[in-house]
Design a protein around this motif. Structure first.
Motif, PDB file in Angstrom:
ATOM      1  N   LEU A  76      -6.973  -1.297   6.093  1.00  0.00           N
ATOM      2  CA  LEU A  76      -5.830  -0.327   6.238  1.00  0.00           C
ATOM      3  C   LEU A  76      -5.326   0.182   4.886  1.00  0.00           C
ATOM      4  O   LEU A  76      -5.038   1.186   4.695  1.00  0.00           O
ATOM      5  CB  LEU A  76      -4.748  -1.417   6.452  1.00  0.00           C
ATOM      6  N   GLY A  77      -6.043  -0.392   3.751  1.00  0.00           N
ATOM      7  CA  GLY A  77      -5.736  -0.165   2.340  1.00  0.00           C
ATOM      8  C   GLY A  77      -6.762   1.015   1.659  1.00  0.00           C
ATOM      9  O   GLY A  77      -6.744   0.933   0.602  1.00  0.00           O
ATOM     10  N   HIS A  78      -7.611   1.082   2.589  1.00  0.00           N
ATOM     11  CA  HIS A  78      -8.918   2.116   1.802  1.00  0.00           C
ATOM     12  C   HIS A  78      -8.377   3.369   1.372  1.00  0.00           C
ATOM     13  O   HIS A  78      -7.429   3.970   2.176  1.00  0.00           O
ATOM     14  CB  HIS A  78     -10.054   2.269   2.959  1.00  0.00           C
ATOM     15  N   THR A  79      -8.820   3.696   0.199  1.00  0.00           N
ATOM     16  CA  THR A  79      -8.399   4.982  -0.291  1.00  0.00           C
ATOM     17  C   THR A  79      -9.035   6.260   0.416  1.00  0.00           C
ATOM     18  O   THR A  79     -10.101   5.965   1.255  1.00  0.00           O
ATOM     19  CB  THR A  79      -8.725   5.218  -1.621  1.00  0.00           C
ATOM     20  N   PRO A  80      -8.658   7.516   0.321  1.00  0.00           N
ATOM     21  CA  PRO A  80      -9.391   8.543   0.662  1.00  0.00           C
ATOM     22  C   PRO A  80     -10.603   8.788  -0.025  1.00  0.00           C
ATOM     23  O   PRO A  80     -10.902   8.099  -1.063  1.00  0.00           O
ATOM     24  CB  PRO A  80      -8.614   9.857   0.110  1.00  0.00           C
TER      25      PRO A  80
ATOM     26  N   LEU B 186      -3.678  -5.743   2.006  1.00  0.00           N
ATOM     27  CA  LEU B 186      -2.864  -6.895   1.927  1.00  0.00           C
ATOM     28  C   LEU B 186      -1.411  -6.347   1.777  1.00  0.00           C
ATOM     29  O   LEU B 186      -0.552  -6.366   2.287  1.00  0.00           O
ATOM     30  CB  LEU B 186      -3.001  -8.040   1.210  1.00  0.00           C
ATOM     31  N   ARG B 187      -1.411  -5.458   0.760  1.00  0.00           N
ATOM     32  CA  ARG B 187      -0.173  -4.830   0.217  1.00  0.00           C
ATOM     33  C   ARG B 187       0.424  -3.941   1.199  1.00  0.00           C
ATOM     34  O   ARG B 187       1.771  -3.663   1.407  1.00  0.00           O
ATOM     35  CB  ARG B 187      -0.662  -3.949  -1.283  1.00  0.00           C
ATOM     36  N   VAL B 188      -0.486  -3.224   1.948  1.00  0.00           N
ATOM     37  CA  VAL B 188      -0.045  -2.210   3.200  1.00  0.00           C
ATOM     38  C   VAL B 188       0.677  -3.327   4.050  1.00  0.00           C
ATOM     39  O   VAL B 188       1.853  -2.761   4.567  1.00  0.00           O
ATOM     40  CB  VAL B 188      -1.111  -1.524   3.874  1.00  0.00           C
ATOM     41  N   VAL B 189       0.248  -4.302   4.526  1.00  0.00           N
ATOM     42  CA  VAL B 189       0.881  -5.042   5.662  1.00  0.00           C
ATOM     43  C   VAL B 189       2.074  -5.728   5.053  1.00  0.00           C
ATOM     44  O   VAL B 189       2.876  -6.219   5.739  1.00  0.00           O
ATOM     45  CB  VAL B 189      -0.105  -6.026   6.327  1.00  0.00           C
TER      46      VAL B 189
ATOM     47  N   GLY C  40       8.695  -0.238   2.915  1.00  0.00           N
ATOM     48  CA  GLY C  40       9.251  -1.493   2.136  1.00  0.00           C
ATOM     49  C   GLY C  40       9.150  -2.841   3.191  1.00  0.00           C
ATOM     50  O   GLY C  40       9.519  -3.693   2.249  1.00  0.00           O
ATOM     51  N   ARG C  41       9.475  -2.701   4.229  1.00  0.00           N
ATOM     52  CA  ARG C  41       9.358  -3.925   4.955  1.00  0.00           C
ATOM     53  C   ARG C  41       8.091  -4.643   5.368  1.00  0.00           C
ATOM     54  O   ARG C  41       8.152  -5.817   5.720  1.00  0.00           O
ATOM     55  CB  ARG C  41      10.383  -3.512   6.165  1.00  0.00           C
ATOM     56  N   GLY C  42       7.131  -4.008   5.328  1.00  0.00           N
ATOM     57  CA  GLY C  42       5.751  -4.372   5.896  1.00  0.00           C
ATOM     58  C   GLY C  42       5.705  -4.802   7.197  1.00  0.00           C
ATOM     59  O   GLY C  42       6.618  -4.436   8.014  1.00  0.00           O
ATOM     60  N   LEU C  43       4.632  -5.309   7.618  1.00  0.00           N
ATOM     61  CA  LEU C  43       4.501  -5.869   9.232  1.00  0.00           C
ATOM     62  C   LEU C  43       5.043  -7.222   9.533  1.00  0.00           C
ATOM     63  O   LEU C  43       4.823  -7.547  10.556  1.00  0.00           O
ATOM     64  CB  LEU C  43       3.208  -5.479   9.502  1.00  0.00           C
ATOM     65  N   ASN C  44       5.082  -7.955   8.282  1.00  0.00           N
ATOM     66  CA  ASN C  44       5.565  -9.274   8.565  1.00  0.00           C
ATOM     67  C   ASN C  44       4.704  -9.995   9.383  1.00  0.00           C
ATOM     68  O   ASN C  44       4.979 -10.736  10.410  1.00  0.00           O
ATOM     69  CB  ASN C  44       6.875  -9.329   9.177  1.00  0.00           C
TER      70      ASN C  44
END
Length: 347
Positions: free
Chosen positions: A113-117, A141-144, A151-155
């Motif tokens: 999920l955190g892969h760059t363009p 990890l930062r994304v989720v 800013g709430r994340g997926l928890n």
């Protein structure tokens, strides 16, 4: 009349009865950073899977590079199709080993999920411009944990997050299910990158060294089946996830072949320098003009460094969004003569 068990409780009982003693049972999860009431119809790992599937970052992967930038042929893999292939391979291995398929599936769906363009080229720019320790798996990890939902994340549960952040390099997940992701990822990208490279005319089937074809097989499906079978054979009854020695050595050799003949191939990477310059210039621009970022990223500069927030913004971009934004910021637009208002004296 006694209350019937919830669907979730039935799933928990099924895990106890059918999974290997080595499997991680969902009822034993360390839980979420922010405790929530459990769902009656799904286990916690099934909820994590659904949260990942429905998040914006997951959808954006359909327009992020796997190997080839902006392919015209729609049959080339993207970061999203890669993720789906990884997930399917991971589920096959987990099912064969009688491990927790739901945990494996959720971690696999979230691993990139955190892969760059522009794939690893964008990742390298973030390492140069922002922080040498930047990696796509830490960004995932930062994304989720934070970036999703403003800013709430997926928890997500601890075990799914552990599988996401430890799927690459020398990292080792705490669960066997999480460790499967590393093997599934490598099996998927080695084979679909060969497939795409042959389609692109970068290599031919005959270019693959004969010793690898003899050990792993010549065709796409045959190689995947050989590698998956090797993981199942080596991991059944053991304390870890592994490949049998001969197949593992051949797989690593084939991976090195790809680095030498595809990943560093000047034809395949002819646009790479442009992509890197584009990402670097966007990074510099937004570091100098943070207020030009969308409100969420700009407002977060009150809590974190500007570079961190710019990195978050750029890493979340699709290839096309990054190109269009670059054009908008740095490429002059054609002049269009304004239409004069009636009675303005200019008609």
């Amino acid at each position: 009349m006694a209350n019937q068990n919830t669907v979730r409780e039935i799933f928990y009982e099924r895990e106890r009865l059918t999974l290997s003693p080595r499997a991680f049972l969902c009822e034993n999860t360390r839980g979420r950073d922010c405790p929530e009431e459990e769902c009656v119809n799904r286990t916690e790992f099934q909820r994590d899977r659904d949260r990942i599937l429905h998040c914006k970052s997951f959808r954006r992967m359909m327009h992020k590079t796997q190997v080839f930038f902006f392919p015209v042929d729609e049959h080339y893999r993207t970061r999203l199709t890669h993720t789906l292939e990884v997930t399917q391979i991971a589920r096959i291995i987990a099912r064969a080993l009688m491990l927790n398929e739901d945990l494996c599936e959720a971690a696999a769906l979230g691993h990139d999920l955190g892969h760059t363009p522009f794939g690893h080229s964008g990742e390298a720019v973030m390492q140069d411009c922002f922080d040498p320790s930047f990696t796509h798996y830490r960004q995932s990890l930062r994304v989720v944990e934070f970036l999703e939902k403003n800013g709430r994340g997926l928890n997500l549960t601890w075990e799914v997050r552990d599988g996401i952040v430890n799927h690459s390099g020398s990292n080792k997940a705490a669960t066997l299910e999480g460790r499967i992701i590393k093997f599934a990822d490598r099996i998927a990208y080695i084979n679909h990158d060969i497939d795409d490279s042959i389609r692109a005319g970068i290599i031919t089937q005959e270019d693959i060294p004969l010793r690898f074809r003899e050990i792993l097989g010549s065709g796409h499906s045959e190689r995947i089946n050989t590698m998956v079978s090797s993981v199942i054979e080596a991991s059944r009854g053991g304390e870890d996830i592994a490949m049998t020695p001969e197949i593992g050595e051949a797989t690593e050799g084939l991976r090195q072949f790809l680095f030498e003949n595809v990943y560093h191939n000047p034809v395949a990477k002819r646009e790479e320098s442009k992509a890197r310059q584009l990402i670097e210039r966007l990074y510099r621009y937004f570091c100098e003009n943070p207020a030009k970022m969308p409100p969420f990223y700009y407002e977060n500069t009150a809590n974190e460094s500007v570079g961190r927030c710019v990195c978050d913004y750029i890493a979340g971009m699709t290839d096309r969004y990054a190109v269009d934004l670059y054009k908008d910021l740095f490429i002059p637009k054609e002049w269009e003569t304004p239409i004069a208002a009636p009675g303005s004296g200019r008609d």
